[in-house]
Design an enzyme around this catalytic site. Structure first.
Site, PDB file in Angstrom:
ATOM      1  N   ARG A  46      13.115 -12.220 -10.795  1.00 65.50           N
ATOM      2  CA  ARG A  46      13.455 -11.795  -9.241  1.00 65.50           C
ATOM      3  C   ARG A  46      14.084 -13.172  -8.753  1.00 65.50           C
ATOM      4  NH1 ARG A  46       8.234 -10.051  -6.556  1.00 65.50           N
ATOM      5  NH2 ARG A  46       7.871 -12.043  -7.176  1.00 65.50           N
ATOM      6  N   LYS A  67      -1.303 -23.340 -34.576  1.00 61.29           N
ATOM      7  CA  LYS A  67      -1.373 -24.740 -34.832  1.00 61.29           C
ATOM      8  C   LYS A  67      -1.545 -24.790 -36.127  1.00 61.29           C
ATOM      9  CE  LYS A  67      -3.664 -25.639 -30.329  1.00 61.29           C
ATOM     10  NZ  LYS A  67      -2.975 -26.623 -29.479  1.00 61.29           N
ATOM     11  N   LYS A  92      -2.251 -14.007 -24.577  1.00 63.43           N
ATOM     12  CA  LYS A  92      -3.610 -13.969 -23.927  1.00 63.43           C
ATOM     13  C   LYS A  92      -3.940 -14.107 -22.745  1.00 63.43           C
ATOM     14  CE  LYS A  92      -5.463 -16.926 -23.296  1.00 63.43           C
ATOM     15  NZ  LYS A  92      -5.595 -18.215 -22.645  1.00 63.43           N
ATOM     16  N   ASP A 129     -10.786 -17.258 -20.645  1.00 65.87           N
ATOM     17  CA  ASP A 129      -9.778 -17.957 -20.834  1.00 65.87           C
ATOM     18  C   ASP A 129      -9.416 -18.884 -22.378  1.00 65.87           C
ATOM     19  OD1 ASP A 129      -7.158 -19.311 -20.157  1.00 65.87           O
ATOM     20  OD2 ASP A 129      -8.256 -21.279 -19.695  1.00 65.87           O
ATOM     21  N   GLU A 136     -11.359 -30.297 -22.543  1.00 65.30           N
ATOM     22  CA  GLU A 136      -9.939 -30.438 -21.899  1.00 65.30           C
ATOM     23  C   GLU A 136     -10.620 -31.598 -20.754  1.00 65.30           C
ATOM     24  OE1 GLU A 136      -6.542 -27.461 -21.656  1.00 65.30           O
ATOM     25  OE2 GLU A 136      -8.484 -26.379 -20.958  1.00 65.30           O
ATOM     26  N   ASP A 141      -1.837 -15.883 -29.512  1.00 63.80           N
ATOM     27  CA  ASP A 141      -3.126 -16.683 -29.492  1.00 63.80           C
ATOM     28  C   ASP A 141      -2.666 -18.004 -30.093  1.00 63.80           C
ATOM     29  OD1 ASP A 141      -5.233 -18.408 -29.961  1.00 63.80           O
ATOM     30  OD2 ASP A 141      -6.662 -16.647 -29.750  1.00 63.80           O
ATOM     31  N   HIS A 142      -2.095 -18.967 -29.315  1.00 59.38           N
ATOM     32  CA  HIS A 142      -1.285 -19.838 -29.647  1.00 59.38           C
ATOM     33  C   HIS A 142      -2.266 -20.878 -30.619  1.00 59.38           C
ATOM     34  CE1 HIS A 142      -3.071 -22.355 -26.565  1.00 59.38           C
ATOM     35  NE2 HIS A 142      -2.550 -23.626 -27.100  1.00 59.38           N
ATOM     36  N   LYS A 163     -13.160 -27.521 -18.749  1.00 61.93           N
ATOM     37  CA  LYS A 163     -12.052 -28.500 -18.017  1.00 61.93           C
ATOM     38  C   LYS A 163     -12.841 -29.848 -17.510  1.00 61.93           C
ATOM     39  CE  LYS A 163      -8.689 -25.059 -17.725  1.00 61.93           C
ATOM     40  NZ  LYS A 163      -7.681 -25.422 -18.724  1.00 61.93           N
ATOM     41  N   HIS A 216      -9.245 -18.185 -28.417  1.00 62.84           N
ATOM     42  CA  HIS A 216      -9.034 -19.337 -29.238  1.00 62.84           C
ATOM     43  C   HIS A 216     -10.362 -19.575 -30.092  1.00 62.84           C
ATOM     44  CE1 HIS A 216      -5.428 -19.669 -26.841  1.00 62.84           C
ATOM     45  NE2 HIS A 216      -6.087 -20.650 -25.933  1.00 62.84           N
TER      46      HIS A 216
END
Ligand code: BG6
Length: 484
Positions: free
Chosen positions: A39, A180, A146, A233, A214, A175-176, A336, A238
């Site tokens: 947009r 890997k 995801k 998340d 993380e 699902d990255h 996190k 994962h």
């Protein structure tokens, strides 16, 4: 490829740079074209500038002007809303023009890097404008990210929405983690060798710890993260995928169907502990120090409500009721603002049944362990006891290390490079199927319900290793979390 959500983080940090890196490695056909849809009142050149900036900032390979110029020739931009009929008409004409001028031949991938609430509207428009169904000899694919849904019911609803428009084999769920290198290597390591598999079971393994820690906070993702939280998340996707790869039986081959069958068996065998209050933990970061900087707490982050009950740390204990794993707990944790960024799978072994040494000789001998370091410092460590040089019999833990950096000259490609290439090639083994998604929600939903009734998560200071309740959860089983 048509990219929806070009202004989002995912597109700018991952998708666009990966497309450039693929082109730079010579892995994209010359006619590859990228159409942005958003947009915004942009011309093709404005879109190209956005991609350019994202590539310069985030791509992993060096910037080469000639590669860029050739790639950018295939860039187009279509402005519009997701409910704007005329804009999708325009999209169709743009794609037809590319089919003609660049030889894309009716082969189109639609990458929905947008919130799932818009999947329905976009899918319906694609159908309406004849973009979803291929003519014979062509393909149409849709790519979604995801989290697939918010719980089991919403995951099913999302799947129905996409399934109405696209055939199930054309839906690619990213699902990255599965893209890997180190995650794919779990299968190579387990099934290409004879060394590990004989001890890969409950006769030898005491427990498994899967950690994704993380050091960053939620950054600018308040809008997405609040109300979602660490378990939805990361654990639902994962970490459960990692668990499935670690625990599954050998597939008959590495095609998508054989992998799916084995992963599904693991997920279907998962059992929850009876006392969720004792064997799960969740937390929320408070102010503290991380990476040498003073940082604010989750509830002070911009866009987060002062009383938000969203967890930024989650730990769960799962069992897998199969002959191989019965009685072996799998502890999954993520958070996190923890002490450092690390993702690893640790297979922790039982102690040897008998030690012909004096108790003092083995005071510093822990459990043997195989640690698969997914990131950073990709590689694997095997921990075992060794005699300390000297006249006394003293045994202490030592590490044997395999590091990608010293064994291979090639750098691992970014997960998104591999996955985007696989979408274009139509190669599905690295994409979770809907049944896996459903089972993962079935496992997580009772835990989320339990937490929802309990009010706010426990606090933990930024830069630490999560709430004390998570330590207590393992202490109850006579175990400790690894400090990676
Ligand atoms: C994403 C999560 O799937 O993975 C993020 O939504 C998380 O919250 C990210 O930060 C981590 O990915 P990686 O590849 O850096 O471990």
């Amino acid at each position: 490829m048509v990219l929806f959500g070009v202004t989002g983080d995912l597109s700018r940090k991952k998708v666009m740079p990966a497309i450039y890196d693929l082109a730079n490695r010579g892995l994209l056909p010359a006619g590859f074209s990228l159409v942005g849809f958003a947009r915004r009142d942009w011309a093709d050149e404005d879109f190209a500038q956005i991609v350019h900036d994202s590539v310069r900032q985030h791509s992993r390979t060096e910037f080469r002007e000639e590669v860029w110029r050739q790639l950018a020739e295939g860039f187009r931009f279509v402005p519009g809303d997701f409910d704007d009929d005329a804009a999708f008409g325009n999209l169709r004409r743009t794609i037809e023009e590319l089919d003609e001028s660049r030889g894309t031949q009716g082969n189109h991938a639609f990458y929905l890097a947008i919130p799932p609430t818009f999947f329905g509207a976009v899918a319906a428009q694609l159908k309406e404008h004849g973009l979803a169904r291929p003519e014979p000899g062509q393909w149409r694919r849709v790519v979604v990210e995801k989290p697939f849904g918010h719980d089991l019911a919403s995951a099913r609803a999302l799947n129905d929405i996409l399934g109405e428009v696209f055939e199930s084999g054309s839906i690619f769920r990213i699902d990255h983690y599965l893209g890997k290198e180190t995650v794919q290597n779990i299968l190579a390591m387990r099934f290409a060798n004879n060394l590990f598999e004989p001890v890969w079971n409950g006769n030898y393994v005491d427990h498994v710890q899967i950690t994704m820690a993380e050091d960053v906070g939620i950054g600018g993702r308040a809008g997405y993260y609040d109300g979602v939280g660490a378990a939805r998340d990361v654990i639902q996707n994962h970490l459960m995928q990692l668990m499935a790869l670690v625990a599954m039986e050998e597939p008959t081959s590495f095609d998508a169907e054989s992998l799916r069958v084995e992963k599904l068996k693991v997920l279907a065998s998962v059992v929850l502990p009876k006392r969720l209050d004792l064997h799960t933990a969740r937390g929320q970061y408070t102010a503290g120090w991380a990476g040498g900087e003073q940082v604010i707490g989750f509830c002070e982050e911009e866009g987060i409500g002062k009383t938000s009950a969203t967890e930024t740390y989650a730990a769960v204990k799962l069992g897998i009721d199969t002959r191989r794993w019965a009685g072996v707990p799998f502890y999954l944790r993520t958070g996190k603002r923890l002490g450092r960024r690390v993702t690893e799978v640790a297979i922790v072994f039982k102690k040897a049944p008998h030690q012909p040494f004096s108790a003092t000789s083995t005071e510093e001998l822990g459990n043997n362990a195989i640690v698969i370091r997914v990131q950073p410092d990709e590689g694997m460590t095997i921990r075992f006891g060794s005699k300390v040089p000297g006249t006394a019999m003293e045994i202490r833990d030592v590490n044997m290390d395999f590091a990608y950096g010293s064994s291979f000259t090639e750098a691992s490609p970014e997960a998104y490079e591999r996955l985007i290439l696989d979408v274009l090639l139509g190669d599905p083994p690295l994409f979770p199927r809907h049944e896996e998604v459903e089972l993962s929600w079935q496992i997580l939903d009772p835990i989320l319900d339990h937490w929802a009734k309990k009010g706010r998560p426990d606090a933990y200071p930024s830069g630490g290793w999560g709430p004390t309740s998570a330590d207590a959860m393992l202490a109850r089983d006579g175990r400790v979390w690894r400090r990676p």
